[in-house]
Motif scaffolding. Structure first.
Motif, PDB file in Angstrom:
ATOM      1  N   GLY A 262       0.786  -1.222   0.000  1.00 39.62           N
ATOM      2  CA  GLY A 262       0.000   0.000   0.000  1.00 39.62           C
ATOM      3  C   GLY A 262       0.815   1.266   0.000  1.00 39.62           C
ATOM      4  N   HIS A 263       2.117   1.158  -0.247  1.00 40.03           N
ATOM      5  CA  HIS A 263       2.998   2.324  -0.333  1.00 40.03           C
ATOM      6  C   HIS A 263       3.687   2.326  -1.692  1.00 40.03           C
ATOM      7  CE1 HIS A 263       2.720   3.455   3.942  1.00 40.03           C
ATOM      8  NE2 HIS A 263       2.664   2.164   4.177  1.00 40.03           N
ATOM      9  N   PRO A 264       3.865   3.486  -2.289  1.00 38.49           N
ATOM     10  CA  PRO A 264       4.509   3.555  -3.611  1.00 38.49           C
ATOM     11  C   PRO A 264       6.023   3.373  -3.507  1.00 38.49           C
ATOM     12  CG  PRO A 264       3.993   5.763  -2.836  1.00 38.49           C
ATOM     13  CD  PRO A 264       3.429   4.815  -1.808  1.00 38.49           C
ATOM     14  N   MET A 265       6.468   2.129  -3.519  1.00 41.25           N
ATOM     15  CA  MET A 265       7.898   1.851  -3.473  1.00 41.25           C
ATOM     16  C   MET A 265       8.522   2.172  -4.836  1.00 41.25           C
ATOM     17  SD  MET A 265       7.775   0.939  -0.356  1.00 41.25           S
ATOM     18  CE  MET A 265       9.409   0.341   0.064  1.00 41.25           C
ATOM     19  N   ILE A 266       9.762   2.641  -4.820  1.00 43.35           N
ATOM     20  CA  ILE A 266      10.420   3.142  -6.028  1.00 43.35           C
ATOM     21  C   ILE A 266      11.701   2.359  -6.273  1.00 43.35           C
ATOM     22  CG2 ILE A 266      11.456   5.159  -7.129  1.00 43.35           C
ATOM     23  CD1 ILE A 266       9.737   6.859  -5.183  1.00 43.35           C
ATOM     24  N   LEU A 267      11.893   1.884  -7.490  1.00 45.42           N
ATOM     25  CA  LEU A 267      13.120   1.182  -7.856  1.00 45.42           C
ATOM     26  C   LEU A 267      14.245   2.196  -8.032  1.00 45.42           C
ATOM     27  CD1 LEU A 267      14.394  -1.574  -8.594  1.00 45.42           C
ATOM     28  CD2 LEU A 267      13.801  -1.069 -10.987  1.00 45.42           C
ATOM     29  N   ALA A 268      15.350   2.002  -7.313  1.00 49.72           N
ATOM     30  CA  ALA A 268      16.485   2.922  -7.405  1.00 49.72           C
ATOM     31  C   ALA A 268      17.024   2.954  -8.831  1.00 49.72           C
ATOM     32  CB  ALA A 268      17.577   2.501  -6.434  1.00 49.72           C
ATOM     33  N   THR A 269      17.482   4.109  -9.254  1.00 50.27           N
ATOM     34  CA  THR A 269      18.010   4.246 -10.620  1.00 50.27           C
ATOM     35  C   THR A 269      19.378   3.602 -10.759  1.00 50.27           C
ATOM     36  OG1 THR A 269      18.884   6.426 -10.035  1.00 50.27           O
ATOM     37  CG2 THR A 269      16.719   6.352 -11.066  1.00 50.27           C
ATOM     38  N   ASP A 270      20.153   3.568  -9.685  1.00 44.82           N
ATOM     39  CA  ASP A 270      21.476   2.945  -9.697  1.00 44.82           C
ATOM     40  C   ASP A 270      21.483   1.873  -8.612  1.00 44.82           C
ATOM     41  OD1 ASP A 270      24.151   2.204  -9.413  1.00 44.82           O
ATOM     42  OD2 ASP A 270      24.904   4.230  -9.846  1.00 44.82           O
ATOM     43  N   LEU A 271      21.258   0.624  -9.013  1.00 48.42           N
ATOM     44  CA  LEU A 271      21.114  -0.452  -8.043  1.00 48.42           C
ATOM     45  C   LEU A 271      22.430  -0.801  -7.361  1.00 48.42           C
ATOM     46  CD1 LEU A 271      18.582  -2.820  -9.875  1.00 48.42           C
ATOM     47  CD2 LEU A 271      18.140  -1.158  -8.068  1.00 48.42           C
ATOM     48  N   VAL A 272      23.541  -0.586  -8.032  1.00 49.64           N
ATOM     49  CA  VAL A 272      24.848  -0.831  -7.404  1.00 49.64           C
ATOM     50  C   VAL A 272      25.044   0.154  -6.249  1.00 49.64           C
ATOM     51  CG1 VAL A 272      27.347  -0.800  -7.730  1.00 49.64           C
ATOM     52  CG2 VAL A 272      25.873  -1.823  -9.487  1.00 49.64           C
ATOM     53  N   GLU A 273      24.784   1.421  -6.504  1.00 48.19           N
ATOM     54  CA  GLU A 273      24.895   2.428  -5.450  1.00 48.19           C
ATOM     55  C   GLU A 273      23.911   2.148  -4.334  1.00 48.19           C
ATOM     56  OE1 GLU A 273      23.830   5.947  -3.149  1.00 48.19           O
ATOM     57  OE2 GLU A 273      22.520   4.903  -4.567  1.00 48.19           O
ATOM     58  N   ALA A 274      22.681   1.804  -4.683  1.00 49.83           N
ATOM     59  CA  ALA A 274      21.631   1.601  -3.679  1.00 49.83           C
ATOM     60  C   ALA A 274      21.911   0.398  -2.785  1.00 49.83           C
ATOM     61  CB  ALA A 274      20.279   1.441  -4.370  1.00 49.83           C
ATOM     62  N   THR A 275      22.638  -0.587  -3.298  1.00 48.97           N
ATOM     63  CA  THR A 275      22.914  -1.791  -2.523  1.00 48.97           C
ATOM     64  C   THR A 275      23.859  -1.518  -1.364  1.00 48.97           C
ATOM     65  OG1 THR A 275      22.528  -3.197  -4.456  1.00 48.97           O
ATOM     66  CG2 THR A 275      23.791  -4.163  -2.645  1.00 48.97           C
ATOM     67  N   SER A 276      24.772  -0.599  -1.536  1.00 53.04           N
ATOM     68  CA  SER A 276      25.743  -0.320  -0.476  1.00 53.04           C
ATOM     69  C   SER A 276      25.429   0.940   0.325  1.00 53.04           C
ATOM     70  CB  SER A 276      27.149  -0.176  -1.069  1.00 53.04           C
ATOM     71  OG  SER A 276      27.203   0.929  -1.961  1.00 53.04           O
ATOM     72  N   ASP A 277      24.525   1.773  -0.162  1.00 52.56           N
ATOM     73  CA  ASP A 277      24.285   3.075   0.460  1.00 52.56           C
ATOM     74  C   ASP A 277      23.392   2.960   1.699  1.00 52.56           C
ATOM     75  OD1 ASP A 277      24.222   5.946   0.713  1.00 52.56           O
ATOM     76  OD2 ASP A 277      22.199   5.871  -0.100  1.00 52.56           O
ATOM     77  N   MET A 278      23.855   3.558   2.793  1.00 45.32           N
ATOM     78  CA  MET A 278      23.101   3.579   4.057  1.00 45.32           C
ATOM     79  C   MET A 278      22.605   4.993   4.397  1.00 45.32           C
ATOM     80  SD  MET A 278      23.186   0.395   5.246  1.00 45.32           S
ATOM     81  CE  MET A 278      22.994  -0.128   3.523  1.00 45.32           C
ATOM     82  N   GLY A 279      22.669   5.898   3.431  1.00 44.79           N
ATOM     83  CA  GLY A 279      22.378   7.300   3.687  1.00 44.79           C
ATOM     84  C   GLY A 279      20.999   7.555   4.256  1.00 44.79           C
ATOM     85  N   ALA A 280      19.995   6.876   3.748  1.00 43.42           N
ATOM     86  CA  ALA A 280      18.628   7.098   4.241  1.00 43.42           C
ATOM     87  C   ALA A 280      18.506   6.710   5.707  1.00 43.42           C
ATOM     88  CB  ALA A 280      17.629   6.309   3.403  1.00 43.42           C
TER      89      ALA A 280
END
Length: 480
Positions: A262-280
């Motif tokens: 029920g939430h609009p989840m969004i596919l990251a544009t750069d999956l390599v970056e998103a896999t290691s990023d803890m910024g959020a």
């Protein structure tokens, strides 16, 4: 939570490291069993956070639906996986998720716990026995086109999205409690203080309205932070390259997940970056720390304002919750604000843990993610409970000591500040010093020296003229 009653009977399961006994009654399997034996650390299982377990099931269901769309799972397999996931989403079988919140392997134990529970329950729904993995396997089928490194981050982000609602509700309830008190106390005049010294008059209502406002600011901030968690790396598999997944899989899985949760989840544009990023996670943890600091400051103020009752400020009364001493008769302590202070210290410490763990990531993966997840979920839960306790057991029952508040006003040199525009700084300073040395009231000294007449002085010292800006030009023209 329902407890599993173990009979002592077991089944034998096999993995990379060999055979292992698994309790016959357990839906988990061999890899979960190893994790239980390896990571006996906090005593807090992942099932302690139900929204995390529900989020894992939502992700697994979305992945199964995507794989079925692509013809990779049969109708029977996909239906069984989805039915098992639905049961978990509905709150069933959570007792079969015993893995410790802190674990090595970047969350692999959590992912396999989910794979094994879903597989074994799905096997039963298909008419087979647990561990008959030739019909439906935890890795081959439930984990199809997935890795811990995309499933785990996606599930924990979704778990936080689901969990934060309770935090926001608690914060709104606390804000509302302060709002009620600000209205109740709006006509009670008191002394404001800076650096613990007398400053200028204000109303007790203004003080409580400021508490409400500062909590309201953080409600908005936390809600905006949650949107950052909706960007996920599902479909990136091991390091973001999408190895083992169909090229059409990721957008399908994300769409199904959005529909399920029920939430609009969004596919990251750069999956390599998103896999290691803890910024959020770092940003969200910082927002939780900010809220904790504000709560602690408010509780410090409440303890000061209620201090005494005979030898302190004694401007307000906190509800009496329990006897305060084993040796001093009649003593009652501000136990609720004290407890909130301690929660705040814990949350601040959790934020440091999150910061260090986020920094410790290396190359294409941050293996410290389990402690990040544990500390953020813990902070959300503790702040939720603390704010609920504070509003229900403290704020709603606060009363004001009107006479004490007024006496501080009457006897303070702080009111001379309100006269400064009319008496001039030199006269005002002299009056303040004389009042301090002699113990005389500022009002009496002004009248004695004929600096103002009684009518004019009383007009200036009306509450509404001391606690808000006034038209200075008109006031000076009238005085002249």
């Amino acid at each position: 939570m329902t407890q599993i009653h173990l009979s002592g009977a077991y089944r034998i399961e096999h993995d990379l490291l060999g055979d292992k006994q698994v309790p016959l009654e357990a839906y988990w399997g061999v890899q979960t069993q190893r994790a239980m034996e390896n990571f006996n650390i906090t005593g807090v299982p992942i099932s302690h956070y139900p929204n995390l377990i529900k989020a894992l099931a939502m992700v697994k269901k979305a992945c199964a639906m995507a794989n079925h769309d692509l013809g990779q799972l049969s109708d029977e397999q996909a239906d069984a996986i989805c039915m098992a996931c639905d049961e978990i989403i509905d709150g069933k079988h959570h007792e079969h998720f015993p893995v410790d919140m802190i674990q090595g392997g970047a969350g692999t134990s959590t992912n396999m716990n989910a794979n094994e529970v879903i597989a074994n329950r799905a096997l039963e729904l298909m008419g087979h026995k647990r561990a008959e993995y030739q019909y439906l396997h935890p890795n081959t089928h439930v984990n199809m086109a997935q890795s811990t490194n995309d499933v785990y981050p996606t599930a924990v982000r979704l778990g936080m999205v689901l969990k934060h609602k309770q935090l926001v509700v608690a914060a709104k309830q606390l804000k509302a409690a302060f709002d009620v008190k600000s209205e109740e106390f709006k006509d009670i005049l008191k002394m404001g203080r800076t650096q613990l010294q007398d400053a200028v008059p204000m109303s007790l209502g203004q003080e409580f309205r400021a508490f409400a406002t500062t909590i309201g600011e953080d409600i908005d901030r936390i809600q905006s932070m949650i949107d950052l968690l909706k960007e996920i790396n599902l479909g990136g598999t091991a390091i973001g390259t999408g190895i083992t997944a169909d090229s059409r899989y990721a957008p399908l899985a994300v769409k199904h997940l959005s529909d399920i949760c029920g939430h609009p989840m969004i596919l990251a544009t750069d999956l390599v970056e998103a896999t290691s990023d803890m910024g959020a996670f770092v940003i969200l943890s910082g927002a939780l720390k900010r809220l904790a600091i504000k709560l602690s400051k408010i509780c410090n103020d409440l303890r000061l304002l209620s201090s005494g009752p005979k030898c302190g400020f004694n401007e307000i009364n906190l509800p009496e919750m329990q006897p305060g001493s084993s040796i001093m008769p009649g003593k009652v302590n501000p136990v609720i604000p004290e407890a909130v202070n301690q929660v705040a210290f814990h949350v601040i410490g959790n934020d440091l843990t999150v910061s260090m763990a986020a920094e410790a990531g290396q190359l294409q993966l941050n293996v410290m993610e389990p402690v990040i997840v544990y500390k953020i979920l813990q902070s959300i839960q503790d702040l939720t409970n603390a704010m609920t306790m504070l509003s229900e057991k403290c704020i709603k029952g606060i009363t004001a000591n009107v006479d004490v508040c007024r006496a501080y006003i009457d006897n303070s040199i702080g009111i001379v500040t309100a006269l400064n525009p009319y008496l001039g700084y030199e006269n005002s300073t002299r009056i303040a010093k004389t009042a301090l040395l002699t113990g005389k009231r500022v009002v009496d000294l002004v009248l004695e020296e004929g600096l103002m007449d009684n009518e004019e002085l009383m007009e200036l010292l009306k509450p509404e003229n001391m606690i808000a800006p006034i038209d200075m030009t008109a006031r000076m023209r009238k005085a002249n």
